[in-house]
Structures are given as structure tokens and as C-alpha cells.
Enzyme design. Structure first.
Site, PDB file in Angstrom:
ATOM      1  N   ASP A 108       0.814  -1.209   0.000  1.00  0.00           N
ATOM      2  CA  ASP A 108       0.000   0.000   0.000  1.00  0.00           C
ATOM      3  C   ASP A 108       0.858   1.273   0.000  1.00  0.00           C
ATOM      4  OD1 ASP A 108      -2.346   1.403   0.036  1.00  0.00           O
ATOM      5  OD2 ASP A 108      -2.812   1.028   2.149  1.00  0.00           O
ATOM      6  N   HIS A 109       0.383   2.281  -0.687  1.00  0.00           N
ATOM      7  CA  HIS A 109       1.022   3.608  -0.701  1.00  0.00           C
ATOM      8  C   HIS A 109       2.521   3.554  -1.004  1.00  0.00           C
ATOM      9  CE1 HIS A 109      -2.281   6.272   0.175  1.00  0.00           C
ATOM     10  NE2 HIS A 109      -2.736   5.392   1.030  1.00  0.00           N
ATOM     11  N   GLU A 127      -3.052  -0.297  -8.332  1.00  0.00           N
ATOM     12  CA  GLU A 127      -3.991   0.764  -7.972  1.00  0.00           C
ATOM     13  C   GLU A 127      -3.230   2.084  -8.003  1.00  0.00           C
ATOM     14  OE1 GLU A 127      -6.892   0.381  -4.831  1.00  0.00           O
ATOM     15  OE2 GLU A 127      -6.121   2.167  -3.835  1.00  0.00           O
ATOM     16  N   LYS A 139      -9.580   9.269  10.061  1.00  0.00           N
ATOM     17  CA  LYS A 139      -9.308   7.916  10.514  1.00  0.00           C
ATOM     18  C   LYS A 139     -10.326   7.459  11.558  1.00  0.00           C
ATOM     19  CE  LYS A 139      -5.525   7.512   8.136  1.00  0.00           C
ATOM     20  NZ  LYS A 139      -5.446   6.585   7.000  1.00  0.00           N
ATOM     21  N   HIS A 145     -10.215   4.718   0.303  1.00  0.00           N
ATOM     22  CA  HIS A 145      -9.191   4.633   1.350  1.00  0.00           C
ATOM     23  C   HIS A 145      -9.728   5.213   2.652  1.00  0.00           C
ATOM     24  CE1 HIS A 145      -5.259   3.976  -1.000  1.00  0.00           C
ATOM     25  NE2 HIS A 145      -6.257   3.659  -1.787  1.00  0.00           N
TER      26      HIS A 145
HETATM   27 ZN   LIG Z   1      -4.790   5.780   1.457  1.00  0.00          ZN
END
Ligand SMILES: [Zn+2]
Length: 494
Positions: free
Chosen positions: A161-162, A280, A322, A355
């Protein structure tokens, strides 16, 4: 909460035969050897009855007991092909981050209830790896042991991810990841003025035209004076809108292309099972929302440059803080996502990726309705919060210590996050009974404070949290199952 997928009378006989406590769903026989996960006083271990060549372990009676090492994970992956992640394509999917590395069994139990949703069990960004002190390989192996424990045999993905650099890519390719989230956010120019009158021409001229394999005139020719039909609406770019999209995202597009080509050229992870990957592109962590025109521009340009991707995460309108629900105007969000989803169908098809997707309950029905299944829901830190809920249930004194420390750390740790929790609104733990502590995980401010301080809390309390959850693992799986059911059911095919 009992899980009765695979246990059979034979599996139970295995416990008598070996004298071990066995996770019954794990038992599997392949080529005359029986593999299972056992629980001993020293922790979990892999048990093998039969040939154990290629595994590091110790023979005890008729069983070889093997520690859960990277080498044994690799050996098991070669024997049991369903323990390897694979690309999931356009199927509706859900990412389950797991910062402690012990949540996968709970994720499996939740995902099992929804046949149309493909899981990503291994998922961690480089930032999270740094904060949790884990490597991409450890994240992958922890997921493997959880999948093995629960006997999951369906496809699953692994999301690196990222990723921001080609070095990140190399590390994750080596660890066998299948889903690569390229984050070119550092190359997005948020400073581009939104006023149409201040077209920043010098920025436009300075774009990396060679890397974009393009010229300013060609770009203008492709977009200006044209009408783009996108299902029920039409897009037209005027000069200012085009220059704005190009200046804001041009460098990010060039960076994504470079990352994609690097990935596509990387050698396979394993000579025996090769490599297949999906990509992605995410700009979700940038300051200003991605407009419908900008999304169309990004996707058109990536296509022109030969990038193949399975999902894309624009920065949507509103706030995706978050661990809490969506903050923003639902009507505006719905109008935007309807158009984003149409673009994803017309220029792909590809999935829209959400996300910071945990706890966004108010938008799930809207997202599900408009994406029509072309959606990836990414959750990261929630499994850690559910671990703390479990600690609050079974070890209130430890939880009080964690919360006190999180409150102390919050002013500093919040710096890299968009959060609006205020310490003054966190209920004072000393005024609360033990029975009320788990409820703090549902209180907006306490939840965010605990969410963003995870790195500090793990540094100080990680060992204790893991020991408590090792004893109470079934309680942890139960809260995870419950939590993820609520996230997945709005996306399930009815
Ligand atoms: Zn993200």
C-alpha cells in the site's frame, strides 16, 4: 462464533493421536503428509505428520513441530498453493490492514459470510511498516499463518500500500505481493489556483513533457473543443480547466507511469509460480478533492501511456478521517461519486477505491449503489482498534494504561493525520467503570486518539497487548468478525 468449515471426526482424532491442541480448520492432507497449526505452551507452531523435508523443525514422536519462521512459511506456500496471494481482478474487494499481525483469522471469519467479496488479507504501507517495525515479508507471512489457521482456500490478495519509490516496489515484489498501490501524491501540485482567471501557464510549460511523451499542443488538441460522453453526462474542458488538471496531476501521472513500468519489468518472485500483479493508483492523501474532470483526465492520460490498473482512489469531496464516519455533505458526495463511478466504467472498467474506508457507514449504501460492484474498500487501522476493544474487555487495567499514554502522545502523533479529535472531549477514564471502557472505542474523540497513536502505543505496550490477545484470541476474532460484517454487508450482492 464457532467455525465449522472443515472440522471432521478425523481431525479431532488427530488431536488424540498427537496429544496437541490443534486448530481444526487448518488440517489438510497433501501428497500423503498432513499439515496443521497447533497451539503449544510456547505459542503456535506448524505440525507435520509424514514427510517434512524442506521444513525446519523438531521431531516429536510421529509429528514434526516447526516454528512459524519465514523459511517455514515459504516452504508451506510451495506445498499449499492457496496460501499464495493472487490478483483479484474487478471483483468487489476489501482490504484488511493488520498492524499486529494476528487479525487474519477474524478477517477470514467475516469474509466467509459474503461470497461476492474478495479479501486482501496482507496490506500495509511503508509508513505503517516503519511505525510497527515490520517488514513487507513479515506482513505477508503473518497473513499466511492466519489463512492457514482458518482453512481459507479461496483467492486472496496482498496489497503493498502507498508505494512511493521504485525501492519500495522491489521490496514488495520480493515478498510476493500481488496488488501494488502506487501513491504519486508527493507529485500532485495542490497549489494550482482554482480560479479560472489565474491559469498558471509557466507551470504548464514546465511539465515533464518528455516523460509524458506529449507536447502542449498535442494535449490541447486531445481535449479542447471536444465533448466526452460519459454515460448520462457530457464533459467538456475549457482551456483553464485543462491547464489546471494538467498542472495539478501531470507530474503525478508521469511518476505513476515510471512506477508501473518498473513493476512490469520486475522479475518474478518465484521460478515455480511466476508473477502476476494488479495496480492501484491513489491520490487520496492529497489536499484538494479530485474533480470529475480531473479524474477523467488522469484516467485518459494513464490509458494513453499504456498503464493497466484495476482500481483508482481519487481524493473525494468531504473528509475521510481515521476511524470515524464520513464528514461532509452526503448529497454532494453522492452527486460526485455517481460521476466518478461512471468514468471508472467508461474508461476502464476499473474499481473505485475507498481509502480510510473503515467506519464510513453513512456513505456505504451510496458507494455500493453507484459503483455497482466495481469497488475496493480499504481499511487499515480498525483491526488495531478492535484489538484495543478486546483488551478493554478482558484486561481493563492494561487498557487504562494504554489510553493514558495515547492521550499523552496525541498532540505530537496527530501531526501526520487529518483528525479532529479533541482531548477535552475524551471521557476521563478514571471516572469510568471497567464495564464501560470498551464503549470508549465507539466514542469519536477517544477512538481517533487511539487510532493515530498506534505507533507509540505499540512501542510501549506491544508485547503486553500481544500476550493478552494470545490468551484471548477467540474473543478478538469475535469482535473483528462483528466489526467487519458491518463493513462488508452494504457491499454484498443481495
Ligand atoms: Zn490511502
Amino acid at each position: 462464533m464457532t467455525n465449522t468449515q472443515y472440522p471432521t471426526p478425523n481431525n479431532q482424532k488427530l488431536e488424540q493421536l498427537t496429544g496437541l491442541t490443534i486448530y481444526l480448520n487448518s488440517v489438510v492432507e497433501v501428497d500423503g503428509s498432513t499439515y496443521f497449526l497447533a497451539r503449544t505452551d510456547e505459542g503456535k507452531c506448524l505440525g507435520i505428520m509424514g514427510h517434512a523435508a524442506g521444513f525446519e523443525g523438531e521431531r516429536r514422536g510421529n509429528v514434526t513441530l516447526c516454528p512459524l519462521t519465514a523459511a517455514n512459511a515459504a516452504a508451506l506456500r510451495e506445498k499449499l498453493p492457496w496460501l499464495r496471494p493472487q490478483p483479484l481482478g474487478l471483483q468487489t474487494s476489501a482490504g484488511c490492514g493488520d498492524r499486529l499481525g494476528i487479525a487474519t483469522p477474524g478477517h477470514v471469519r467475516a469474509v466467509r459470510q459474503f461470497s461476492g467479496i474478495a479479501p486482501i488479507f496482507a496490506q500495509q504501507s511503508m509508513r505503517e511498516n516503519a511505525r510497527t517495525g515490520r517488514t513487507p515479508q513479515q506482513v505477508m507471512d503473518d497473513a499466511l499463518w492466519g489463512i492457514f489457521q482458518e482453512g481459507w482456500r479461496q483467492p486472496w490478495g496482498a496489497d503493498a500500500d502507498h508505494l512511493k519509490t521504485t525501492e519500495d516496489i522491489d521490496l514488495c515484489v520480493a515478498a510476493g505481493y500481488t496488488f501494488f498501490t502506487i501513491d504519486p501524491g508527493d507529485h500532485v501540485d495542490n497549489a494550482v489556483p482554482s480560479s479560472k482567471l489565474q491559469t498558471p501557464n509557466s507551470k504548464f510549460i514546465a511539465l515533464p513533457w518528455d516523460k509524458l511523451e506529449d507536447t502542449p499542443d498535442d494535449l490541447r488538441r486531445r481535449y479542447l473543443g471536444r465533448r466526452f460522453e460519459v454515460e448520462t453526462f457530457t464533459l467538456e474542458f475549457d482551456e483553464a480547466a485543462l491547464l489546471r488538471a494538467a498542472c495539478k496531476y501531470g507530474r503525478a501521472i508521469a511518476h505513476t507511469v515510471r512506477m508501473y513500468r518498473h513493476l512490469a519489468a520486475a522479475p518474478p518472485t518465484s521460478p515455480t509460480w511466476g508473477r502476476d500483479f494488479e495496480l492501484e493508483m491513489s491520490v487520496d492523501e492529497t489536499e484538494t478533492p479530485t474533480s470529475v474532470e480531473e479524474h477523467f483526465f488522469i484516467a485518459s492520460e494513464l490509458r494513453r501511456l499504456g498503464v493497466h490498473w484495476v482500481s483508482l482512489a481519487p481524493r473525494y469531496v468531504g473528509h475521510f478521517e481515521k476511524g470515524v464516519d464520513y464528514i461532509g455533505d452526503l448529497t454532494e458526495f453522492e452527486a460526485e461519486i455517481a460521476k466518478h463511478a461512471a468514468i471508472a466504467r467508461v474508461l476502464g472498467p476499473y474499481k473505485l477505491s475507498i481509502h480510510s474506508g473503515s467506519d464510513k457507514f453513512s456513505i456505504y449504501p451510496i458507494v455500493a449503489r453507484h459503483t455497482r460492484g466495481l469497488v475496493h474498500l480499504k481499511t487499515a487501522g480498525t483491526s488495531f482498534l478492535e484489538a484495543l476493544r478486546t483488551v478493554a474487555q478482558v484486561e481493563p487495567a492494561l487498557f487504562r494504561g494504554i489510553l493514558d499514554y495515547a492521550i499523552e502522545r496525541y498532540p505530537e502523533d496527530r501531526a501526520t493525520y487529518h483528525v479532529s479529535a479533541q482531548l477535552s472531549r475524551v471521557p476521563a477514564p478514571e471516572t469510568m467503570s471497567d464495564a464501560d471502557l470498551p464503549g470508549l472505542l465507539d466514542q469519536f474523540d477517544a477512538r481517533q486518539v487511539l487510532h493515530v497513536t498506534f505507533g507509540s502505543v505499540l512501542d510501549r505496550f506491544g508485547g503486553e497487548i500481544l500476550s493478552v490477545l494470545a490468551v484471548h484470541e477467540q474473543a478478538y476474532y469475535a469482535v473483528l468478525e462483528d466489526h467487519f460484517e458491518k463493513h462488508l454487508s452494504p457491499f454484498a450482492v443481495k
